[in-house]
Design an enzyme around this catalytic site. Structure first.
Site, PDB file in Angstrom:
ATOM      1  N   GLU A   1      -3.610  30.702 -38.612  1.00  0.00           N
ATOM      2  CA  GLU A   1      -4.662  31.697 -38.751  1.00  0.00           C
ATOM      3  C   GLU A   1      -4.372  32.943 -37.922  1.00  0.00           C
ATOM      4  OE1 GLU A   1      -8.497  28.781 -39.297  1.00  0.00           O
ATOM      5  OE2 GLU A   1      -7.721  29.075 -37.276  1.00  0.00           O
TER       6      GLU A   1
ATOM      7  N   ARG B   1     -10.798  29.850 -22.748  1.00  0.00           N
ATOM      8  CA  ARG B   1     -11.864  30.655 -23.342  1.00  0.00           C
ATOM      9  C   ARG B   1     -12.809  29.793 -24.182  1.00  0.00           C
ATOM     10  NH1 ARG B   1     -11.870  29.807 -28.805  1.00  0.00           N
ATOM     11  NH2 ARG B   1     -10.810  31.328 -30.111  1.00  0.00           N
TER      12      ARG B   1
ATOM     13  N   GLN C   1      -7.767  19.839 -24.834  1.00  0.00           N
ATOM     14  CA  GLN C   1      -8.800  20.778 -24.388  1.00  0.00           C
ATOM     15  C   GLN C   1      -9.831  20.154 -23.457  1.00  0.00           C
ATOM     16  OE1 GLN C   1     -10.479  23.735 -26.781  1.00  0.00           O
ATOM     17  NE2 GLN C   1      -9.071  23.476 -28.489  1.00  0.00           N
TER      18      GLN C   1
ATOM     19  N   ASP D   1     -13.604  22.783 -36.949  1.00  0.00           N
ATOM     20  CA  ASP D   1     -13.335  24.223 -36.929  1.00  0.00           C
ATOM     21  C   ASP D   1     -12.507  24.719 -38.091  1.00  0.00           C
ATOM     22  OD1 ASP D   1     -10.945  23.123 -36.307  1.00  0.00           O
ATOM     23  OD2 ASP D   1     -10.649  24.213 -34.442  1.00  0.00           O
TER      24      ASP D   1
END
Lengths: 357, 357
Positions: free
Chosen positions: A56, A112, A140, A229
């Site tokens: 992406e 982030r 993560q 996601d």
């Protein structure tokens, strides 16, 4: 010349600044950017899907700076010893179109994402929240744990992963470093979730996985759904969404990629910027179930790259000769063919600056 | 680690390989890729416009490799000593989503644009073409001249630019290097075009500039329109298009960006791949006027990066630590916090390889 932040440069920074400081500062910059939401030229990310994953591009601009992130999602990569998600990105000047910073964003994306999750939970979770279930203990997970520990005062995290080694890795990484954080192994998702104030799902399977079912959900819980996601990749049973207050980052993208891809097009969602600027209340009662249906939005990477430029760049940051530097911008050919060994004064070409680590 | 080709690396290559060889080889790889058009996952480029320019991302994939280019277009940059167009890009593996090559694409874009122009003209121009008008003598002009000289046998080029210094620069760059190429200064576009077999327009103003008007066009001319490449930026009068056979690269993108943005949505155009595979004849008669309405398509950058990987990479090409390398892909946090001074055997982390120029 373009400033370059590689993996090693970011490692050095994280170890000097500490991850919790980096996450907190990044969260503040993300908040600042969500507060000026209308200034951004926004677009859903541009995805190229294959059978095994997705690549992406995530561009965004505030009229002064432009950024994009390249990010892949390949759940089976771990079997080959590779990361599920890797990323890099560029921050550029809108006025000239020239890039100013090229950076690794794999570690940065983890920072982030955790910063965004905890920022959302600060608005959406019950203020008395102290325990969190963390479902999915992969790449993560530690960043999520640190963000919630630091920014919300979560002091107990119940861990579950289908791969027990992943949970052990998390405990090994965090237990001595964050002694005030209680880390508890759970035998199942249900056991981890039971009694938790916040539930974070950060699993990686590219399927509609239904990690959480309605029977697990208790009044007042805040669900931080991070792993669902992309199209065909969700973690929450649709009935959980039906009964919850659902916040998304950028509606046009989340309808395609988020948990709400399961829902009809008119299913009500609230964009996060409205929560941040206070125009919509994030929580109506202590009993309300809230869901932050997070997919990751380009604005957060924009903020993250602002952070990198502000806090990671230094005098000795490596530079790349990614863009030609010339005295006569119409003489690209002359630049390409110029004698590389003669001085810049004679050719009008800036001397090649050595790239250093 | 990701291979890195910077400006200096490409300069070295161009000087060793010679620009005409690079352009010819690149044209052949572009032709190969246009021949397998249906294998590509294509999309119009993703543009972010501002008042002074545009920043675009151009992704494409053939299912095995993925590439994207970042490119800006800022016509007024030259006033500040900066390039109008700069670019860089990445070639990645679809199976893993990992990038394999990061490269400068400013010089490369000039090469691949010239290669595409000459490739199209080989199909579309009259075989007896020997003279070309070159309107616009800026950064891309020498590459166009070399491509047509080398690939089509054009031996006379009539030059015009509103800035006489640009024309002088072109002559200075090419006259001694290509003695068999006759370079002629013209006093106007009309004078340059008169009697030419091929007309190449490669001007940079971000306006509907009408560089060519119908009275200039003679039977049998081939027009290679390169400079009109974004909304509101055209070079040809609409009546020229009405009377010509018009070829575009990728119709959905060209309707937005090309000369045909001036025309109704049903104005007939032919995609270039049909010309390359022979399913549509490029020229019906010696008197026909043909137009290659070129805006630049992602496939050409994909081919160009295949070229760079094949012909420019070598054993000592610099590598960047853009993507983390880890023994345990689930342990991103451990990688981020690992002691940078201890050996890779102990941490499971690949040693940081110094970046060298």
């Amino acid at each position: 010349m373009v400033s370059y932040i590689g993996t090693r440069e970011l490692q050095k920074h994280l170890q000097q600044a500490r991850p919790e400081t980096a996450i907190s500062r990044m969260a503040e910059m993300i908040r600042e950017d969500y507060l000026r939401w209308s200034q951004f030229d926004k677009t859903p990310r541009v995805a190229s899907h294959s059978e095994v994953g997705v690549i992406e591009l995530m561009p965004i601009s505030d009229g002064t700076h432009y950024s994009f992130k390249y990010v892949n999602g390949h759940p089976k990569n771990t079997h080959a010893g590779l990361l599920t998600v890797t990323a890099f990105g560029v921050l550029a000047d809108v006025d000239t179109g020239y890039p100013r910073l090229l950076s690794e964003l794999t570690l940065t994306t983890a920072l982030r994402t955790a910063a965004t999750s905890a920022l959302a939970a600060r608005y959406m979770a019950r203020p008395d929240s102290r325990s969190m279930a963390l479902i999915g203990n992969g790449a993560q997970s530690e960043f999520q744990a640190i963000a919630f520990h630091t920014m919300l005062g979560i002091n107990e995290i119940r861990l579950f992963d289908v791969d027990p080694a992943a949970t052990e890795k998390l405990i090994r990484n965090l237990s001595s470093r964050y002694p005030s954080l209680r880390l508890i192994r759970a035998a199942s998702t249900a056991e981890a979730v039971r009694g938790a104030d916040i539930v974070t799902t950060v699993t990686a399977d590219k399927t509609n996985a239904t990690i959480l079912t309605p029977d697990m959900i208790e009044p007042g819980m805040h669900i931080n759904g991070v792993g669902g996601d992309c199209p065909g990749k969700t973690e929450l049973h649709a009935d959980i969404l039906h009964q919850a207050f659902v916040v998304v980052e950028y509606e046009p993208q989340s309808r395609i990629e988020g948990e709400v891809q399961q829902m009809p097009a008119d299913f009500p969602v609230t964009e996060f910027w409205r929560i941040v600027n206070g125009s919509v209340a994030a929580r109506q009662s202590a009993a309300q179930v809230t869901v932050f249906d997070s997919v990751g939005f380009a604005l957060e990477d924009f903020s993250a790259m602002r952070y990198l430029e502000k806090f990671v760049l230094h005098r000795d940051t490596p530079m790349l000769d990614l863009i030609p530097e010339m005295m006569d911008p119409k003489d690209l050919f002359g630049m390409g063919m110029a004698d590389l060994n003669i001085s810049s004064e004679k050719t009008g070409i800036a001397p090649a600056v050595p790239i250093h680590a």
